[in-house]
Design an enzyme around this catalytic site. Structure first.
Site, PDB file in Angstrom:
ATOM      1  N   SER A 535       0.842  -1.187   0.000  1.00  0.00           N
ATOM      2  CA  SER A 535       0.000   0.000   0.000  1.00  0.00           C
ATOM      3  C   SER A 535       0.886   1.250   0.000  1.00  0.00           C
ATOM      4  O   SER A 535       1.653   1.462  -0.940  1.00  0.00           O
ATOM      5  CB  SER A 535      -0.963  -0.037   1.183  1.00  0.00           C
ATOM      6  N   ASP A 621      -9.965  -4.168  -5.052  1.00  0.00           N
ATOM      7  CA  ASP A 621      -9.370  -3.332  -4.012  1.00  0.00           C
ATOM      8  C   ASP A 621      -9.907  -1.901  -4.101  1.00  0.00           C
ATOM      9  O   ASP A 621      -9.677  -1.213  -5.093  1.00  0.00           O
ATOM     10  CB  ASP A 621      -7.844  -3.329  -4.189  1.00  0.00           C
ATOM     11  N   HIS A 656      -7.749  -5.482  -1.068  1.00  0.00           N
ATOM     12  CA  HIS A 656      -6.514  -4.880  -0.579  1.00  0.00           C
ATOM     13  C   HIS A 656      -5.654  -5.871   0.200  1.00  0.00           C
ATOM     14  O   HIS A 656      -4.437  -5.795   0.172  1.00  0.00           O
ATOM     15  CB  HIS A 656      -6.872  -3.683   0.307  1.00  0.00           C
TER      16      HIS A 656
END
Length: 684
Positions: A535, A621, A656
């Site tokens: 991320s 995501d 995610h």
């Protein structure tokens, strides 16, 4: 058919002009215009081609992946259960059965009786490629269970209510939630938040059991698109707390839990840059706030004058006050001193009396565990270090003694005495000492392969905790290091501020300087370092391979936030408005535009040699949209001048967090480690 060449993405030029500067993007077409539905055949075809290339290149690593997975799985106790915890009339615990990907939730009456299965995640997950339990909440009377489920990785959860006496689901069903589930009004109502079209929770809503959804009542609506709303109960369960916040400002309202339709009590109006959260003890508010010191103070106020704050514990440069918990007879302070977790018991009648809980190791991670009851004499704690497996402890407040209830069991065996952990300080280029936590085998001699992990954003500290999967690298001669770089709040709020907005690039240079410092200390060599981050940590990976590609021997970027400029220029995306306090608003601020463009990994890809790179993405995501890593890989393929591996794996049914399930997720870690070992030429 054996694939011999990687997929090449079509180049379809597009451009946009901001502040008189035109930015071109040949791969913008990879964003499906129908997102969040991804149906564009060209887009899907390209992602599937990248997946096929990933499978083709990793095929030769199958035996190694299988071996890694087998050893990682062997470190997990398959039939396992948590330590039961009392909450009201029941003891609650969770349990994994042999071979199960998901857990079961159990309880047993304190007075005696049969064990009761209250929620079966295994059954709920059956038939789904992805499964994640969101909120779970038992009603105060113990008769009902509210829970929410996401079965595709989109982080839009459907809430259901179960009658625990009959096992039947009530007709009530709330789709599209993204929140806790809070019982109010004598268990007749449930407070939740819906995700809007931009995946933002701008509301707190009340559902009356047995009533249709269109009869639900909005208790609070947030008009600022950058703020998110969340709800909880006070520790004594007498008050409903509705908070609204972005990354630097917050505001709290209180409602009687018994009467959620009462007029809300605003604690204090929002003030830009001031964060606060609250709880209540009797008629006294306790407020954790950064209004007078960036490392937060603890204040009190009478419920009748909630904005009249009186300091109880002063803010301090030395002690970062991260939170507090109230109980009937005492309260608990959590924080960090010199980056090390601290837990202190204090008393209402003498707040200056401090009883620190002392832990045995010099470097560790510790915190309050599950403590659901108001009137208690014992606290449940969690504890671990880079060499000590996770432990569950009870702390007797009166006796000031710790009792170990459970230590994480590693069935294949683990001997902590074979490992050593250190906490180093390595100077950054501006002279700032950067803490680094390192673990390695005691018999490791000289320089060798080293894995360096970093995150450095949102004020999130990376704790020096234990990992069973990490052993698969350490036992093959790796040193494993965590760089506690600026942008996290490892050393306090100033540490966080020193890695955001106009000082964002400190995060990237800190990471590079830590790597160079580890080389200087003889722990490794340039090109023998593998790195990983996800991320915002994936953004870090993108930045450091642009700036210092020769340092790294293998790079893994999970769901990397690499198209920073384009994302921050698009307020329709789920997270963007709430992210501006973190990165800057390039729409309105030319300086922010130029700064973000100067480090945005996608925008800074250039013709140079890059290290071997494995990139992951999730089609569903909502945080880092799939096209960011897809565009990045396409541009790298076009411009890089080397023949090193570049692989993209997109989870077509996940979001995610990648694959769900405790063993399915291990397979992805095994792939990651196999890639690292392959690229660094490490046997085993």
């Amino acid at each position: 058919m054996t694939l011999t060449t990687p997929p090449v993405a079509a180049k379809i030029p597009s451009s946009a002009t901001h502040h008189g500067i035109t930015v071109t993007d040949d791969y913008a077409w990879l964003r499906d215009p129908g997102y969040p539905e991804v149906t564009d055949k060209a887009v899907l075809s390209h992602l599937e081609a990248e997946n096929a290339w990933f499978e083709a290149r990793m095929a030769g690593q199958k035996d190694r992946i299988d071996a890694l997975f087998k050893e990682m799985r062997a470190r997990i106790k398959e039939a396992d259960k948590s330590v039961p915890q009392k909450d009201g009339d029941y003891l609650y615990w969770i349990e994994f059965e042999e071979g199960a990907e998901y857990k079961k939730w159990w309880r047993r009456p304190v007075a005696g009786g049969e064990d009761q299965l209250i929620l079966d995640e295994v059954a709920l997950a059956e038939g789904h490629e992805y499964f994640r339990l969101g909120a779970i909440s038992v009603s105060a009377n113990g008769k009902m269970l509210a829970y929410s489920v996401d079965d595709n990785g989109s982080e839009r959860f459907t809430a259901r209510i179960k009658d625990l006496a009959t096992g039947e689901l009530l007709a009530d069903e709330i789709p599209g939630t993204l929140s806790s589930l809070v019982w109010v009004a004598g268990d007749k109502g449930l407070v939740y938040s819906l995700a809007n079209e931009q995946w933002r929770t701008d509301n707190a809503r009340l559902h009356w059991l047995g009533q249709p959804l269109d009869a639900d009542i909005e208790l609070y609506h947030e008009d600022d698109e950058g703020f998110r709303v969340g709800s909880s109960l006070s520790a004594n369960e007498e008050w409903l707390i509705i908070g609204s916040s972005d990354h630097e400002t917050s505001e709290v309202r209180l409602l009687p839990a018994a009467d959620p339709l009462a007029v809300p009590l605003l604690v204090k109006p929002r003030q830009t840059g001031v964060e606060y959260d609250v709880d209540l003890h009797g008629q006294t508010l306790f407020i954790h706030a950064n209004d007078s010191h960036e490392n937060f103070r603890l204040a009190t106020a009478p419920l009748t004058e909630p904005g009249d704050w009186t300091t109880l514990i002063e803010g301090s440069d030395a002690f970062y006050l991260t939170g507090f918990d109230l109980f009937a007879d005492f309260f608990v302070i959590e924080g960090r001193r010199a980056g090390l977790d601290q837990i202190e018991v204090r008393y209402y009648d003498d707040p200056a009396r401090v009883e620190p809980i002392v832990f045995p190791e010099a470097s560790y991670s510790a915190g309050l565990g599950d403590n659901p009851e108001w009137a208690v004499s014992t606290l449940r704690l969690s504890y671990e270090s880079m060499v000590s497996p996770a432990s569950v402890l009870d702390y007797d407040v009166a006796a000031r003694t710790l009792t170990t209830l459970k230590v994480q069991e590693i069935p294949s065996g683990y001997d902590a005495s074979r490992y050593v952990t250190e906490r180093l300080e390595i100077p950054a280029r501006d002279g700032t000492p950067i803490p680094v936590s390192v673990v390695m085998r005691k018999d490791r001699v000289g320089s060798g392969p080293l894995h360096l992990y970093g995150y450095g954003a949102y004020g999130i500290a990376i704790e020096p905790g234990f990992s069973t999967t990490r052993l698969s690298l350490v036992d093959r001669g790796f040193a494993y290091a965590i760089a506690h770089i600026r942008g996290g709040d490892d050393l306090g709020r100033a540490w966080y501020k020193a890695g955001k907005l106009e000082r964002r690039t400190n995060t990237f240079t800190d990471f590079v300087d830590v790597a160079k410092g580890l080389i200087e200390r003889g722990l490794t060599e340039a090109g023998r370092i593998s790195i990983s981050g996800g991320s915002a940590g994936g953004e870090l990976m993108g930045a450091v391979i642009n700036s210092d590609p020769a340092l790294w021997g293998a790079v893994v970027a999970h769901v990397p936030f690499v198209d920073v400029l384009a994302t921050m220029l698009d307020p329709t995306l789920p997270l963007t408005p709430g992210e501006w306090p973190e990165w800057g608003n390039p729409i309105e601020d030319k300086a922010a535009f130029e700064l973000i463009r100067s480090y945005s990994p996608y925008d800074q890809v250039r013709a140079q040699a890059y290290p071997p790179l494995l990139v992951t993405a999730g089609l569903n995501d909502p945080r880092v949209t799939y096209w960011e890593p897809a565009k990045w890989v396409a541009k790298l393929r076009e411009l890089k001048t080397d023949s090193n591996e570049l692989l993209l794996k997109t989870n077509m049914g996940a979001g995610h967090g990648g694959k769900s399930g405790r063993f399915e997720s291990l397979k992805e870690t095994a792939e990651e480690f196999a890639f690292i070992l392959w690229q660094l030429g490490v046997d085993g």
